[in-house]
Design an enzyme around this catalytic site. Structure first.
Site, PDB file in Angstrom:
ATOM      1  N   GLU A   1     -15.363  51.887 -38.996  1.00 23.63           N
ATOM      2  CA  GLU A   1     -16.633  51.342 -38.520  1.00 23.63           C
ATOM      3  C   GLU A   1     -16.761  51.802 -37.083  1.00 23.63           C
ATOM      4  O   GLU A   1     -15.976  51.411 -36.227  1.00 23.63           O
ATOM      5  CB  GLU A   1     -16.621  49.808 -38.579  1.00 23.63           C
ATOM      6  CG  GLU A   1     -16.300  49.242 -39.936  1.00 23.63           C
ATOM      7  CD  GLU A   1     -17.369  49.497 -40.966  1.00 23.63           C
ATOM      8  OE1 GLU A   1     -18.534  49.707 -40.590  1.00 23.63           O
ATOM      9  OE2 GLU A   1     -17.037  49.510 -42.157  1.00 23.63           O
TER      10      GLU A   1
ATOM     11  N   CYS B   1     -21.126  46.796 -30.953  1.00 22.71           N
ATOM     12  CA  CYS B   1     -21.482  47.917 -31.829  1.00 22.71           C
ATOM     13  C   CYS B   1     -22.903  47.748 -32.355  1.00 22.71           C
ATOM     14  O   CYS B   1     -23.514  48.706 -32.807  1.00 22.71           O
ATOM     15  CB  CYS B   1     -20.497  48.028 -32.974  1.00 22.71           C
ATOM     16  SG  CYS B   1     -20.196  46.449 -33.743  1.00 22.71           S
TER      17      CYS B   1
HETATM   18  P1  NAP Z   1     -11.434  53.373 -29.474  1.00 26.73           P
HETATM   19  O1  NAP Z   1     -11.196  54.008 -28.169  1.00 26.73           O
HETATM   20  O2  NAP Z   1     -11.856  54.264 -30.578  1.00 26.73           O
HETATM   21  O3  NAP Z   1     -10.052  52.625 -29.869  1.00 26.73           O
HETATM   22  C1  NAP Z   1      -9.837  51.958 -31.107  1.00 26.73           C
HETATM   23  C2  NAP Z   1      -8.377  52.124 -31.525  1.00 26.73           C
HETATM   24  O4  NAP Z   1      -8.158  53.437 -32.031  1.00 26.73           O
HETATM   25  C3  NAP Z   1      -7.358  51.933 -30.440  1.00 26.73           C
HETATM   26  O5  NAP Z   1      -6.201  51.313 -30.991  1.00 26.73           O
HETATM   27  C4  NAP Z   1      -7.037  53.341 -30.009  1.00 26.73           C
HETATM   28  O6  NAP Z   1      -5.730  53.346 -29.467  1.00 26.73           O
HETATM   29  C5  NAP Z   1      -7.116  54.103 -31.318  1.00 26.73           C
HETATM   30  N1  NAP Z   1      -7.519  55.493 -31.170  1.00 26.73           N
HETATM   31  C6  NAP Z   1      -8.661  55.941 -30.567  1.00 26.73           C
HETATM   32  N2  NAP Z   1      -8.727  57.287 -30.661  1.00 26.73           N
HETATM   33  C7  NAP Z   1      -7.637  57.687 -31.347  1.00 26.73           C
HETATM   34  C8  NAP Z   1      -7.141  58.955 -31.776  1.00 26.73           C
HETATM   35  N3  NAP Z   1      -7.808  60.099 -31.492  1.00 26.73           N
HETATM   36  N4  NAP Z   1      -5.980  59.000 -32.443  1.00 26.73           N
HETATM   37  C9  NAP Z   1      -5.297  57.869 -32.709  1.00 26.73           C
HETATM   38  N5  NAP Z   1      -5.712  56.632 -32.333  1.00 26.73           N
HETATM   39  C10 NAP Z   1      -6.860  56.552 -31.662  1.00 26.73           C
HETATM   40  O7  NAP Z   1     -12.553  52.247 -29.410  1.00 26.73           O
HETATM   41  P2  NAP Z   1     -12.765  51.031 -28.349  1.00 26.73           P
HETATM   42  O8  NAP Z   1     -12.737  51.546 -26.977  1.00 26.73           O
HETATM   43  O9  NAP Z   1     -11.904  49.919 -28.680  1.00 26.73           O
HETATM   44  O10 NAP Z   1     -14.195  50.419 -28.755  1.00 26.73           O
HETATM   45  C11 NAP Z   1     -15.420  50.879 -28.352  1.00 26.73           C
HETATM   46  C12 NAP Z   1     -16.166  51.480 -29.523  1.00 26.73           C
HETATM   47  O11 NAP Z   1     -16.006  50.712 -30.708  1.00 26.73           O
HETATM   48  C13 NAP Z   1     -17.664  51.575 -29.337  1.00 26.73           C
HETATM   49  O12 NAP Z   1     -18.104  52.859 -29.666  1.00 26.73           O
HETATM   50  C14 NAP Z   1     -18.258  50.554 -30.305  1.00 26.73           C
HETATM   51  O13 NAP Z   1     -19.541  50.826 -30.742  1.00 26.73           O
HETATM   52  C15 NAP Z   1     -17.250  50.576 -31.385  1.00 26.73           C
HETATM   53  N6  NAP Z   1     -17.213  49.338 -32.124  1.00 26.73           N
HETATM   54  C16 NAP Z   1     -17.611  49.357 -33.411  1.00 26.73           C
HETATM   55  C17 NAP Z   1     -17.646  48.197 -34.147  1.00 26.73           C
HETATM   56  C18 NAP Z   1     -18.091  48.248 -35.569  1.00 26.73           C
HETATM   57  O14 NAP Z   1     -17.937  47.279 -36.286  1.00 26.73           O
HETATM   58  N7  NAP Z   1     -18.639  49.330 -36.035  1.00 26.73           N
HETATM   59  C19 NAP Z   1     -17.215  46.991 -33.581  1.00 26.73           C
HETATM   60  C20 NAP Z   1     -16.787  47.002 -32.284  1.00 26.73           C
HETATM   61  C21 NAP Z   1     -16.789  48.206 -31.574  1.00 26.73           C
HETATM   62  P3  NAP Z   1      -5.218  54.383 -28.360  1.00 26.73           P
HETATM   63  O15 NAP Z   1      -6.207  54.357 -27.260  1.00 26.73           O
HETATM   64  O16 NAP Z   1      -3.873  53.854 -28.014  1.00 26.73           O
HETATM   65  O17 NAP Z   1      -5.153  55.696 -29.066  1.00 26.73           O
END
Ligand code: NAP
Length: 525
Positions: free
Chosen positions: A260, A297
């Protein structure tokens, strides 16, 4: 409060790694990055636990989920305090999020205790059918195996350790290895310990849940590529979700990744309502865009309307509201840096007009609200204008005509939500818009803001790519359970080898589809 900073695998806190990272709350404990060996230990124990856990009945799994809810409620005050230090989110918001998480666990408990969610189907044998007899065919949903879960930084409870992905995976009969978000490692450890206490006290197999810490991508990639992991639940950025989806697809045995990701949640504002209450609406929508420093989100980031004097007044009020809104803190340094980059990119576009900037403050990692305006032709030429700027930024697309408005809507990417504001008359005059919107998103809203996602049976929190990696599934609400199951069919099985849900007598009193009709009683002869 003291933290181990280690991985929670089985009933022990262990760590084989040497690299560490700090909690944003600057606790005196360093959190240790999980190594591939830790990932393997967690996945192997979870796979072993799965053999037993998947066979437990719904009532037993429900007791476990309810116990997790109780354990969270018991440490509620400490959870709020720790999460506040790590995320900077207000205590009332965090407290509300714990309530949501507790209720979410209880909702899944009620679903699996009732049991009909397994979608039992029975097509009885027809031994006398001509020209060939028909076999007895029965089906139900079974759990996939070990699920790797990744939570987002912006919901340290509801989309985190014991959030919707974990609750739905455990409810389905899967075991869970959770990769904690580095934005709230202490909150994650505290929540993980609550889940493990609940598992122990309700007699669940050791390893039913594990928590891994990690800052940097290695531990996450190790989890996704581990051969004993059968599916992934992810909430976070498009970049992160896509990277993990790609990694999972390249495995020797590809596995589903239910990611998501972000969305710009377009809002279409029709002429009648702009004339009737454009000023009030401008304030409502600006407040929705800046709520929680825009870090949802479901944050509305793109507005579409047809050009008119009412639209001009609407935009003036919207811009004035943004100009008067103070900046607030953002969740992490990475989110704050990415927001600044996104706003700068919009400022530098020649076809985009910067309408207003909010009030700068001394807040740490402050995200200053911004709003922009452009034309439909510029919007259609530049796909980057559809990209999420995660934070309190918005762009207004102003159309010259109804046809141009429809054209812009037709070009929208997949979304979690799309909203339309209009009068009863607007909804008649613009009904063709809705037929287009049905192809664009997971949740359509009339005269409401998209922020705020109810946890219910009918909720859909998902949508076509790039909102998610699989538009057939939701990550919120009870249907989220089907991400972690698959249908299993039994043909001509002796009755004693069938699961109880498929027994003729219907001992679990489930609603089942028999010969194409739903019924709840025993199978009629
Ligand atoms: P994020 O940077 O994507 O991180 C989410 C998780 O994924 C973390 O544990 C991160 O850990 C890991 N991760 C990220 N990139 C990775 C990669 N290339 N390889 C392996 N692991 C990876 O997201 P965020 O900063 O928490 O949240 C912000 C985003 O979430 C926004 O874009 C928002 O719209 C979205 N969001 C979506 C929803 C929904 O339901 N659709 C809900 C809330 C938020 P590491 O940094 O340790 O790698």
């Amino acid at each position: 409060m003291t933290f181990t900073g280690k991985q929670l695998i089985g009933y022990a806190a262990t760590a084989t790694g040497h690299t560490t990272f700090a909690s944003p709350a600057a606790t005196d404990v360093k959190f240790i990055d999980a190594t591939p060996a830790d990932v393997h230990a967690a996945a192997a124990l979870a796979a072993k636990a799965f053999e037993h856990y998947r066979q437990l009945n719904g009532a037993t799994r429900a007791t476990f989920l309810e116990r997790i809810a109780d354990e969270l409620a018991l440490v509620r005050a400490s959870l709020v305090e720790t999460a506040q230090l790590e995320t900077g989110l207000p205590a009332a918001r965090l407290d509300g999020e714990i309530t949501r998480t507790v209720n979410q666990l209880k909702l899944f408990a009620s679903l699996v205790r009732e049991g009909s969610w397994v979608r039992a189907m029975i097509d009885p044998a027809q031994p006398n059918r001509q020209p060939l007899p028909k076999a007895d065919i029965r089906q139900l949903q079974v759990p996939l195996g070990v699920v790797g879960v990744f939570g987002a930084s912006n919901f340290p409870f509801a989309f985190s350790v014991a959030g919707g992905d974990t609750a739905s995976a455990l409810a389905s009969g899967c075991t869970v290895v959770y990769k904690a978000h580095p934005g709230h490692p202490a909150t994650s450890e505290m929540t993980g310990l609550a889940v493990i206490r609940a598992a122990r006290e309700t007699g669940m197999p050791e390893g039913v849940f594990a928590l891994l810490q990690g800052a940097g991508h290695e531990s996450g990639v190790s989890l996704v590529t581990h051969p004993l992991v059968s599916a992934i639940g992810f909430t976070g950025s498009l970049k992160g979700g896509r990277a993990l989806f790609n990694a999972a697809s390249q495995r020797e045995e590809p596995i589903p990744v239910y990611a998501e990701m972000g969305s710009v949640n377009p809002v279409i504002i029709l002429p009648g309502i702009l004339a009737e209450k454009g000023t009030d609406l401008a304030k409502t929508l600006a407040a929705s865009n800046t709520l929680g420093t825009g870090q949802f989100c479901t944050n509305p980031g793109v507005f579409l309307a047809q050009d008119s004097n009412d639209t001009t007044s609407f935009l003036q009020t919207y811009a004035a509201t943004i100009a008067a809104t103070p900046a607030d803190g953002m969740l992490t340094d990475a989110i704050s840096a990415s927001y600044a980059t996104g706003v700068k990119a919009l400022e530098n576009k020649k076809d985009v007009q910067h309408l207003a900037t909010g009030v700068a403050t001394e807040k740490k990692r402050s995200g200053i609200p911004n709003t922009f305006k452009t034309t439909v032709s510029a919007f259609l030429k530049d796909v980057s204008l559809q990209e999420e700027v995660f934070g309190p930024s918005s762009i207004h697309i102003v159309a010259e005509s109804k046809e141009e408005l429809l054209n812009a809507i037709r070009q929208l990417h997949g979304q979690l939500t799309l909203s339309v504001w209009g009068t009863a008359e607007d909804f008649v005059n613009f009904q063709d818009i809705f037929r287009v919107l049905e192809t664009k998103g997971g949740r359509l809203i009339c005269n409401g803001v998209p922020t705020g996602v109810e946890v219910t049976h009918a909720m859909m929190h998902g949508g076509p790519y790039p909102a998610t990696s699989n538009s057939k599934y939701t990550s919120v609400g009870t249907n989220a359970i089907y991400r972690f199951t698959r249908p299993l069919c039994y043909q001509n099985f002796p009755k004693h080898l069938l699961p109880q849900a498929l027994h003729d007598e219907n001992p679990l009193n489930l609603w089942r589809m028999v010969n194409g009709n739903y019924e709840q009683g025993p199978l009629r002869a």
